[in-house]
Every structure is written in structure tokens, then in C-alpha cells.
Design a protein around this motif. Structure first.
Motif, PDB file in Angstrom:
ATOM      1  N   GLY A   1      65.118 -61.973  92.370  1.00  0.00           N
ATOM      2  CA  GLY A   1      64.037 -62.650  92.135  1.00  0.00           C
ATOM      3  C   GLY A   1      64.002 -63.753  93.035  1.00  0.00           C
TER       4      GLY A   1
ATOM      5  N   GLU B   1      64.755 -69.051  89.393  1.00  0.00           N
ATOM      6  CA  GLU B   1      63.339 -69.459  88.935  1.00  0.00           C
ATOM      7  C   GLU B   1      62.569 -68.394  88.525  1.00  0.00           C
ATOM      8  OE1 GLU B   1      61.744 -71.343  92.480  1.00  0.00           O
ATOM      9  OE2 GLU B   1      62.411 -73.191  92.107  1.00  0.00           O
ATOM     10  N   TYR B   2      62.583 -67.326  89.045  1.00  0.00           N
ATOM     11  CA  TYR B   2      61.692 -66.231  88.412  1.00  0.00           C
ATOM     12  C   TYR B   2      62.270 -64.983  88.725  1.00  0.00           C
ATOM     13  CZ  TYR B   2      57.768 -63.142  87.395  1.00  0.00           C
ATOM     14  OH  TYR B   2      56.811 -62.045  87.279  1.00  0.00           O
TER      15      TYR B   2
ATOM     16  N   HIS C   1      61.246 -61.175  87.488  1.00  0.00           N
ATOM     17  CA  HIS C   1      60.297 -60.430  86.904  1.00  0.00           C
ATOM     18  C   HIS C   1      60.768 -59.206  86.352  1.00  0.00           C
ATOM     19  CE1 HIS C   1      59.892 -57.239  89.892  1.00  0.00           C
ATOM     20  NE2 HIS C   1      59.927 -58.146  90.747  1.00  0.00           N
TER      21      HIS C   1
ATOM     22  N   ASP D   1      62.144 -60.916  83.067  1.00  0.00           N
ATOM     23  CA  ASP D   1      61.392 -62.055  82.614  1.00  0.00           C
ATOM     24  C   ASP D   1      62.170 -63.383  82.413  1.00  0.00           C
ATOM     25  OD1 ASP D   1      58.963 -63.003  81.414  1.00  0.00           O
ATOM     26  OD2 ASP D   1      59.372 -62.747  79.385  1.00  0.00           O
TER      27      ASP D   1
ATOM     28  N   HIS E   1      62.637 -67.054  83.650  1.00  0.00           N
ATOM     29  CA  HIS E   1      61.966 -68.157  84.082  1.00  0.00           C
ATOM     30  C   HIS E   1      62.848 -69.440  84.320  1.00  0.00           C
ATOM     31  CE1 HIS E   1      58.120 -66.149  84.119  1.00  0.00           C
ATOM     32  NE2 HIS E   1      58.607 -65.799  83.040  1.00  0.00           N
ATOM     33  N   ASP E   2      63.173 -69.919  85.248  1.00  0.00           N
ATOM     34  CA  ASP E   2      63.984 -71.106  85.452  1.00  0.00           C
ATOM     35  C   ASP E   2      65.293 -71.124  84.541  1.00  0.00           C
ATOM     36  OD1 ASP E   2      62.032 -72.661  87.250  1.00  0.00           O
ATOM     37  OD2 ASP E   2      60.714 -72.910  85.312  1.00  0.00           O
TER      38      ASP E   2
ATOM     39  N   CYS F   1      55.098 -57.697  88.130  1.00  0.00           N
ATOM     40  CA  CYS F   1      54.609 -59.343  88.609  1.00  0.00           C
ATOM     41  C   CYS F   1      53.314 -59.623  88.153  1.00  0.00           C
ATOM     42  CB  CYS F   1      54.435 -59.565  90.260  1.00  0.00           C
ATOM     43  SG  CYS F   1      53.409 -58.421  90.974  1.00  0.00           S
TER      44      CYS F   1
END
Length: 422
Positions: free
Chosen positions: A153, A163-164, A166, A169, A171-172, A256
Motif C-alpha cells: 500500500g 496511509e492506505y 486497500h 482496508d 487507513h492511516d 481501489c
């Protein structure tokens, strides 16, 4: 946007390049290093002195020079420390421990079960495997200079944040902060694309090349870029997300959110879908096991099974179309097929890819580009990740390093037996 390079950054980069050249050609002289790096002899002499003081190099005698004073030779002090590289993938965690010459001394693998995607679960696997390699190699915790971590990612390597991702899933996710609760060694984060590119530059098919593309074929897909002799990161460390460029308009839905991405046709799940669409009831298909399916395809193709050969042909055609775009756009000297899917499918896939690229790429850039399988016998991501730790260890004194605030006595896995330094 990335900050302007400071004198500290340049000093670290110069130390790193000098040590890289010494690892590649050890033993060597300061004069040879100056010629190889383009740095002045005075600068090289200063940097070599610093590396000797750090215990990373050792003096190993002299060589005769043509009519002049004998030249002093230096070599890597392989036992001067240990480096750890971590390959976090969607289906496994692999950790390898190296000496300073980047010879692998120990490996540990942890399988990731389907659905096992929470950050705490991944951290548990990494911490257990790190503890295991330290114990197996019988290395004192104080000798581990750092742990380089590769995670799929988009990553912010300065903050140690994924940060991401996919496929999970994420996120940060503050991955290095979570790891620092269990691992006391300095920690450094980057992506597998950068890891593979660096590994090929140091030890693989891109060694001695100025411009190379390393295609990472696994569950996910990307392209590590080496431009001008070094890894190309882009302004936000996101360069290489080639797996999320469009291959088929209105094609398969990608994680994505877009349709028709390269990854959906040539990543392991995409290859499984290629097989399912061609032969829904094929015994080669293991719906919940990517590795078993790819291995079965490889064995069947070697036995000239027509279904397996057609899947390889279709996959090679998709992959070749995407690589032809890279050849036309970047005009690299070499394109390297890397990671576990490329290793498993091997020469039959390479043959199909070369033919497809030749059909689609422009004649002049194609003629200048080699397309090869990675020659690195170990996990290139672990090897490249170890160089993240090496780069971090070469930072000048006083540079903050994540994980060093904790006692080295806490270098125990999150689960399983504690590591016992010798």
C-alpha cells in the motif's frame, strides 16, 4: 510535498552509497570508491573513516598501485552488526536477519489466515517472527542495528504510517508505533515496491543499471522504479502504483474502487479469476488459497496441461500489455519480474510476457530493454527492507530513531517464546 534535502540527508546518502559500493566489491580501496561513486577522494576518505569508527568496516591490508604507494584496502565488517528485513504480505509475514554484508543468517515465516487483517494481528505475527530470527541467529539484541519493514500500500515512511492498504482496508495505521510496543530495535518503514527495486539495484538484475523497472507480482501488483541509478519515490512516496493503472476500460472491479486495473488481471486473485473464467470446475483452482492455486498452475503448465498453458498465455498477454506501457513511457534498461507469483510461474510466464511486449511496445525502446526474472535467490523484499534499516543506521548521531527509547531487553515476540540473546 517532500522537504528539501538537508546536509544531514546528503551525508547519510553518501555514507549509504559508499557502503553499498564496498559491499558490492569488498575489499576495495578509497581510490576505487571515489571512481565508483563520483565523490572526491577526500570525501570518500572522510566517509570511510566514519564507517570504520562505527565498526561497519575493517582495514584488510594493501594492494600495489602502478608506480605509487600501496593503497589501503577496506572491507565490510560482516560481524559488526545485524539487520532485519520484514516482508508483510497479504498472505504471510516473512522475516530475515542479515549480517552487515547482507548475508542471510536466519529466516522465520508466519502464515496469515484469510480474514486476518487487523493491524494488531499483523503486528503480532511480525513481532513473533522478529524474536524468532534473533533467537535462531544467536544474535545479541544490542547488535541489531535496525528493522526495516515493508508493508503493501501507500506509506508515509517519515511518520511510520501505512496511509492506505486497500486489500486490508487500512487507513492511516500507525504501524511503526504499534510495532515499537513489542520490538525495541530501531524501526524503518517503506513499501515492497521500493524494497524490490533496491534489492535488484544492490544484488540483482538492475545492478550497474541506471534505469530499471521491477514488477512486483504477488497478491497485489506494482512497479518499483529505479531511475538515474537510485529508487524513484515520487513527491509523496507513491510512485510505482502501476497496478492501479487502467488496463481494460470498464473491466473488473478493483479493491481501489476503479475498474479494469492491471492488478485485477495479473495479481494472484486476478490469475485465479482468469482460471475460473476459462475452466470453472478446474481441479487446479483452490478458491481460498492463492499460493496453492499458483503452485498448481505452475506444475500443470510444466506438464503441458492445456488449461494451465492457456491461463499463462492470457496472464502473460495482460501483463505484457501493461509492461509495454512502462517500456514506452520510461525506456528502462531492464524490466525485472519479481516476487512470489513471478518466481512460481517462472520461465513459461516470462516467455509469454516477452512476446506480448514485443507485439505492443515501440520498436526502439523495446530493443533497448531486457525483460528478466529476478535472480535473487532469497526474498527480495526482505533483502530490500534490510537496506532500509541500514540506511537508518547510517544516519548521523542525534537523528531520532523510532523504537530506540525502549530497553533492548524487551525484544521479545508478542506471542510465543521470548528471544534469548546469546
Amino acid at each position: 510535498m517532500s522537504a528539501k534535502r538537508t546536509s544531514r540527508d546528503i551525508r547519510t546518502a553518501n555514507r549509504y552509497e559508499v557502503l553499498r559500493q564496498i559491499i558490492a566489491r569488498s575489499p576495495t580501496s578509497r581510490q576505487e570508491l571515489a571512481a565508483a561513486t563520483g565523490l572526491s577522494l577526500a570525501t570518500v576518505a572522510t566517509l570511510v573513516g566514519e564507517l570504520l569508527d562505527l565498526g561497519m568496516l575493517t582495514e584488510v591490508g594493501f594492494e600495489d598501485s602502478a608506480g605509487g604507494r600501496p593503497r589501503g584496502l577496506v572491507a565490510v565488517n560482516a560481524s559488526g552488526g545485524a539487520l532485519i528485513g520484514v516482508d508483510i504480505a497479504e498472505t504471510y509475514v516473512r522475516v530475515e536477519l542479515f549480517d552487515l554484508a547482507l548475508n542471510m543468517l536466519a529466516r522465520a515465516d508466519e502464515d496469515m489466515r484469510p480474514g486476518e487483517r487487523h493491524p494488531e494481528q499483523v503486528v503480532g505475527h511480525v513481532a513473533a517472527a522478529v524474536g524468532s530470527v534473533v533467537e535462531r541467529a544467536r544474535v545479541e539484541g544490542s547488535r541489531v542495528l535496525g528493522v526495516g519493514v515493508s508493508v503493501p500500500g501507500q506509506v508515509d515512511r517519515d511518520r511510520g504510517v501505512c496511509e492506505y492498504a486497500h486489500n486490508w482496508d487500512w487507513h492511516d495505521v500507525p504501524l511503526l508505533d504499534l510495532l515499537a510496543e513489542h520490538i525495541a530495535h530501531p524501526l524503518y518503514l517503506d513499501s515492497p515496491l521500493r524494497a524490490c527495486a533496491v534489492a535488484e539495484l544492490w544484488f540483482g538484475a538492475a545492478r550497474g543499471r541506471g534505469d530499471a523497472v521491477v514488477v512486483n507480482l504477488g497478491t497485489g501488483v506494482g512497479a518499483g522504479l529505479a531511475l538515474g541509478g537510485g529508487p524513484h519515490r515520487g513527491v509523496s512516496n507513491s510512485a510505482g502504483e502501476w497496478g492501479h493503472t487502467t488496463l481494460v476500460l470498464d473491466g473488473r472491479l478493483c479493491h481501489c474502487g476503479n475498474h479494469g486495473c492491471v492488478e485485477t488481471y495479473v495479481g494472484a486473485p486476478g490469475i485465479m479469476l482468469n482460471l475460473r473464467e476459462l475452466s470453472p470446475g478446474s481441479p487446479l483452482l483452490h478458491p481460498e488459497d492463492q499460493t496453492a492455486t499458483i503452485d498448481a498452475l505452475a506444475r500443470a503448465a510444466a506438464a503441458e496441461d492445456p488449461v494451465a498453458l492457456k491461463v499463462l498465455q492470457d496472464t502473460g498477454r495482460y501483463l505484457g500489455a501493461g509492461i509495454a506501457d512502462l517500456v514506452n513511457l520510461l525506456n528502462p534498461e531492464v524490466v525485472v519480474l519479481s516476487s512470489w507469483v513471478a518466481a512460481a510461474l517462472g520461465e513459461p510466464l516470462l516467455t509469454e510476457v516477452r512476446a506480448a511486449v514485443e507485439r505492443r511496445a515501440l520498436r526502439r525502446p523495446f530493443a533497448a530493454t531486457e525483460i528478466v526474472l529476478s535472480p535473487i535467490p532469497t526474498d527480495p523484499v526482505c533483502l530490500g527492507a534490510a537496506t532500509f534499516a541500514l540506511e537508518g543506521a547510517l544516519q548521523p548521531a542525534g537523528t531520532p530513531r523510532r523504537g530506540t527509547a525502549q530497553s533492548a531487553d524487551r525484544t521479545a515476540p508478542a506471542r510465543g517464546p521470548a528471544a534469548s540473546p546469546s
